[in-house]
Design an enzyme around this catalytic site. Sequence first.
Site, short mmCIF file in Angstrom:
data_model
loop_
_atom_site.label_atom_id
_atom_site.label_comp_id
_atom_site.label_asym_id
_atom_site.label_seq_id
_atom_site.Cartn_x
_atom_site.Cartn_y
_atom_site.Cartn_z
N GLY A 11 -3.02 6.17 10.75
CA GLY A 11 -1.77 6.45 9.66
C GLY A 11 -1.76 7.55 8.83
O GLY A 11 -1.52 7.21 7.56
N ASN A 89 -7.17 3.75 7.87
CA ASN A 89 -6.27 3.69 6.73
C ASN A 89 -4.90 3.19 7.14
O ASN A 89 -4.20 2.31 6.32
CB ASN A 89 -5.79 5.08 6.28
N SER A 150 -7.85 -2.58 -0.16
CA SER A 150 -6.83 -2.93 -1.07
C SER A 150 -7.24 -3.73 -2.33
O SER A 150 -8.30 -4.48 -1.97
CB SER A 150 -5.53 -3.49 -0.75
N TYR A 163 -0.81 -10.50 3.82
CA TYR A 163 -1.59 -9.06 3.43
C TYR A 163 -2.93 -9.19 2.76
O TYR A 163 -3.60 -8.59 2.97
CB TYR A 163 -0.46 -8.36 2.50
N LYS A 167 -6.48 -8.07 4.07
CA LYS A 167 -7.24 -6.87 3.25
C LYS A 167 -8.76 -7.57 2.87
O LYS A 167 -9.76 -6.86 2.83
CB LYS A 167 -6.63 -6.49 2.22
N TYR A 208 6.32 -1.97 -10.84
CA TYR A 208 5.30 -1.53 -11.35
C TYR A 208 5.11 -0.40 -12.40
O TYR A 208 4.45 -0.37 -13.29
CB TYR A 208 4.41 -0.78 -9.93
P1 NAP Z 1 2.81 3.92 3.80
O1 NAP Z 1 3.22 4.99 3.13
O2 NAP Z 1 4.07 2.73 4.40
O3 NAP Z 1 2.23 4.57 5.19
C1 NAP Z 1 1.70 3.78 6.23
C2 NAP Z 1 0.85 4.56 7.38
O4 NAP Z 1 0.50 3.55 8.27
C3 NAP Z 1 2.06 5.22 8.13
O5 NAP Z 1 1.40 6.61 8.44
C4 NAP Z 1 2.17 4.69 9.31
O6 NAP Z 1 2.73 5.38 10.31
C5 NAP Z 1 0.77 4.02 9.73
N1 NAP Z 1 0.77 2.93 10.40
C6 NAP Z 1 1.61 1.75 10.33
N2 NAP Z 1 1.48 0.89 11.07
C7 NAP Z 1 0.63 1.43 12.09
C8 NAP Z 1 0.21 1.12 13.25
N3 NAP Z 1 0.34 0.01 13.90
N4 NAP Z 1 -0.71 1.91 14.01
C9 NAP Z 1 -1.03 3.23 13.53
N5 NAP Z 1 -0.49 3.54 12.37
C10 NAP Z 1 0.33 2.66 11.67
O7 NAP Z 1 1.52 3.13 3.12
P2 NAP Z 1 0.37 3.55 2.40
O8 NAP Z 1 0.77 3.17 1.30
O9 NAP Z 1 0.18 5.08 2.63
O10 NAP Z 1 -0.86 2.65 2.79
C11 NAP Z 1 -1.85 3.14 3.27
C12 NAP Z 1 -2.84 2.01 3.57
O11 NAP Z 1 -3.41 1.82 2.36
C13 NAP Z 1 -2.52 0.93 4.08
O12 NAP Z 1 -3.61 0.30 4.89
C14 NAP Z 1 -2.41 0.01 2.97
O13 NAP Z 1 -2.23 -1.49 3.09
C15 NAP Z 1 -3.26 0.72 1.79
N6 NAP Z 1 -3.13 0.40 0.47
C16 NAP Z 1 -1.83 1.00 0.02
C17 NAP Z 1 -1.77 0.63 -1.29
C18 NAP Z 1 -0.47 1.19 -2.09
O14 NAP Z 1 -0.11 1.06 -3.23
N7 NAP Z 1 0.45 2.05 -1.48
C19 NAP Z 1 -2.53 -0.04 -2.42
C20 NAP Z 1 -3.76 -0.42 -1.58
C21 NAP Z 1 -3.84 -0.25 -0.38
P3 NAP Z 1 4.05 5.99 10.59
O15 NAP Z 1 4.23 7.13 9.63
O16 NAP Z 1 4.00 6.53 12.01
O17 NAP Z 1 5.12 4.87 10.66
#
Ligand code: NAP
Length: 259
Positions: A11, A89, A150, A163, A167, A208
């Site tokens: 990701g 990730n 997370s 979710y 996590k 937020y």
């Molecule tokens: P995001 O902006 O929605 O990006 C998600 C990424 O994961 C994208 O690159 C997407 O690929 C990829 N992805 C989704 N489903 C996938 C799959 N089945 N196989 C391979 N890749 C996949 O999310 P983010 O906020 O960067 O989150 C990244 C990680 O951090 C996640 O695990 C999320 O739970 C965690 N997290 C996020 C936050 C937050 O506040 N944002 C907080 C805590 C934890 P495409 O671009 O090709 O769609």
Amino acid sequence: MSERPVALVTGAGRGIGRGIALELARLGFAIVVNYAGNVEAAEECLALVRERGADGILVQADVSVGEDRERLVHTTLGMYQYIDLLVNNAGVAPKVRADILDADEASFDRLIDINLKGPYFLTQLVAREMIGQVESEPTRERPRIVTVSSVSAYAASPNRGDYCISKAGLGMMTALWAARLAEYGIGVYEVRPGVIATDMTGGVREKYDRLIAEGAWPLRRWGQPSDVGRAVAAIARGDFPFSTGEVFNVDGGFHLRTL
Ligand code: NAP
């Protein structure tokens, strides 16, 4: 044969994964930019990796699908021969935030498949390769595995139980792989972001903003993908050689209990 270390980041096209890829590129890692469907974002990320003087490739693969995981690892090894760092990730939020009294099984299955089963079995595949690598190249720096979980691993949000459970599972996954891979000197770590400005939080930005203004976490700002990237880079650099199974909170102090 690759002389530089190689990082496989799932990701990595956008959001936190991109932030991690760019910090690792700065450290000189070759980056395997995995993405699911957004090829434009992944191409942009790869261009930014290259701007930082690092090498990289794009690999489309859905981490929830077994054949895709195998192709991802196979392609990485075909190109670079080694995997020095795996960053789990990739992850998704539920399509709708539904009260756990109403939430359906389809959403539960989707989140468990992508957020938990995918990284668990990708780690299994990569760990087997890493063990072979350690045994055949004992002088090479030991590989490492980092999983992005997370604060939802412990903070209960009854409007997205699926979710939170996915996590929380990553916490045990980290403990399991840390225990299993220690004999090979392979360090396994969990990075727990708080609220980070990405597409995932795009739909709840105002909520937020308000929480930040009210002091929901002590460092009163949005987290940025680079905040997570820098934490992963510190781990990747080998700065925690006597730590494994460790949890790194990257959350502005959200996890603190205060009185
Ligand atoms: P995001 O902006 O929605 O990006 C998600 C990424 O994961 C994208 O690159 C997407 O690929 C990829 N992805 C989704 N489903 C996938 C799959 N089945 N196989 C391979 N890749 C996949 O999310 P983010 O906020 O960067 O989150 C990244 C990680 O951090 C996640 O695990 C999320 O739970 C965690 N997290 C996020 C936050 C937050 O506040 N944002 C907080 C805590 C934890 P495409 O671009 O090709 O769609």
